[in-house]
Design a protein around this motif. Structure first.
Motif, PDB file in Angstrom:
ATOM      1  N   ARG A   1      -0.244  -3.150   7.034  1.00  5.37           N
ATOM      2  CA  ARG A   1       0.506  -3.425   5.812  1.00  5.37           C
ATOM      3  C   ARG A   1      -0.409  -3.748   4.642  1.00  5.37           C
ATOM      4  O   ARG A   1      -0.039  -3.547   3.496  1.00  5.37           O
TER       5      ARG A   1
ATOM      6  N   ARG B   1       0.868   4.284   3.965  1.00  9.65           N
ATOM      7  CA  ARG B   1       1.670   4.873   5.036  1.00  9.65           C
ATOM      8  C   ARG B   1       2.874   5.631   4.480  1.00  9.65           C
ATOM      9  O   ARG B   1       3.251   6.675   5.024  1.00  9.65           O
TER      10      ARG B   1
ATOM     11  N   ARG C   1       0.232   1.056  11.528  1.00  7.26           N
ATOM     12  CA  ARG C   1       1.129  -0.065  11.300  1.00  7.26           C
ATOM     13  C   ARG C   1       0.615  -1.041  10.254  1.00  7.26           C
ATOM     14  O   ARG C   1       1.291  -2.021   9.925  1.00  7.26           O
TER      15      ARG C   1
ATOM     16  N   GLU D   1      -7.999   0.159  10.682  1.00  8.22           N
ATOM     17  CA  GLU D   1      -7.074   0.776  11.637  1.00  8.22           C
ATOM     18  C   GLU D   1      -7.318   2.279  11.726  1.00  8.22           C
ATOM     19  O   GLU D   1      -7.398   2.838  12.833  1.00  8.22           O
TER      20      GLU D   1
ATOM     21  N   SER E   1      -0.561   6.772  14.823  1.00  4.62           N
ATOM     22  CA  SER E   1       0.570   5.876  14.593  1.00  4.62           C
ATOM     23  C   SER E   1       0.011   4.633  13.923  1.00  4.62           C
ATOM     24  O   SER E   1      -0.658   3.812  14.557  1.00  4.62           O
TER      25      SER E   1
ATOM     26  N   ALA F   1       0.945  -0.512   3.647  1.00  2.00           N
ATOM     27  CA  ALA F   1       2.314   0.011   3.662  1.00  2.00           C
ATOM     28  C   ALA F   1       2.478   1.127   2.637  1.00  2.00           C
ATOM     29  O   ALA F   1       3.156   2.131   2.894  1.00  2.00           O
TER      30      ALA F   1
ATOM     31  N   TRP G   1      -7.095  -8.175  13.140  1.00  2.00           N
ATOM     32  CA  TRP G   1      -6.349  -6.936  13.370  1.00  2.00           C
ATOM     33  C   TRP G   1      -7.252  -5.865  13.978  1.00  2.00           C
ATOM     34  O   TRP G   1      -6.806  -5.064  14.815  1.00  2.00           O
TER      35      TRP G   1
END
Length: 241
Positions: free
Chosen positions: A183, A82, A181, A190, A179, A79, A232
């Motif tokens: 955290r 990001r 996501r 990712e 995009s 997070a 994930w």
């Protein structure tokens, strides 16, 4: 002194590259100032994300010359990164983003190796590859890195030597299209999976394996977070989340 200046360049960023370093940090006041000071010699800007620290981490970072994005509460590494990317991805000022951890596990003097490899290969992503020497790592860390790298290699269809290393140099243009996501610590997987799915090129550069007094300063829980990362990763690869 944790961070030496061996191999430091005399000017920020390499010719044709303008690099912003993004460093998420949580309660790292004892090392963040020295880290920022050493990284500054290699990049155009240092952006520290103070992820809800309670020990003055943000203040130390600013005093050392970094721009600091302060979060009111601890949101997790993914997070925090990001939030930083949201600030810089629309900028035409930078060509690359350098990701480093704020806990001292990544040596600023290894930055030139990533930059040199990026220029030589023209790759979209350069991942720092540690030796993963079993004799120099806690058993749990070696296992989590080995499992993660094998899984990453299978998921992206190419050899990934050190999937959990957060020491990376990434071209901003393809990164800005993602995009994201994540955290927590699943962020590295990712980014890797989603960039590879879009055809990004990936290579590696050797970096040091750093532990302090035989221990990792990382706040990652090897077993719990490795399971989380693996689950994930499957979602990022197959469910298009």
């Amino acid at each position: 002194m944790i961070f030496g200046r061996e191999g430091m360049s005399s000017s920020p960023s390499a010719p044709g590259m303008k690099i912003c370093a993004v460093i998420p940090a949580y309660n790292e006041a004892d090392v963040i100032g020295e880290l920022v000071g050493a990284v500054t010699a290699h990049v155009a800007r240092v952006l520290v994300v103070d992820d809800g620290s309670q020990d003055g981490t943000g203040t130390r970072a600013v005093e050392a010359g970094a721009e600091c994005l302060r979060l009111e509460e601890n949101l997790g590494k993914g997070a925090a990164v990001r939030r930083a990317l949201a600030r810089i991805v629309t900028s035409s000022e930078f060509t690359h983003v350098l990701f480093m951890d704020g806990d001292g596990q990544h040596r600023p003097q290894d930055i030139p190796a990533l930059v040199t490899q990026a220029r030589a290969s023209d790759a979209d992503m350069v991942i720092g590859a540690r030796s993963l020497d079993r004799s120099r790592m806690p058993r749990s860390r070696h296992l989590s890195n080995t499992v993660g790298s094998r899984l990453a290699s299978r998921l992206v269809g190419r050899t990934i030597l050190d999937s959990q290393c957060g020491f990376r140099l990434i071209r901003l243009a393809p990164l800005a299209t993602l995009s994201l996501r994540a955290r927590r610590y699943e962020l590295e997987m990712e980014v890797l999976i989603k960039m590879c799915r879009r055809g990004a090129t990936v290579t590696h550069a050797p970096v040091a394996l750093v532990y302090h007094d035989g221990r990792a300063r990382s706040k990652m829980a090897p077993v719990r977070d490795t399971i989380r990362i693996c689950l994930w990763s499957l979602a990022f690869r197959y469910l298009d989340v």
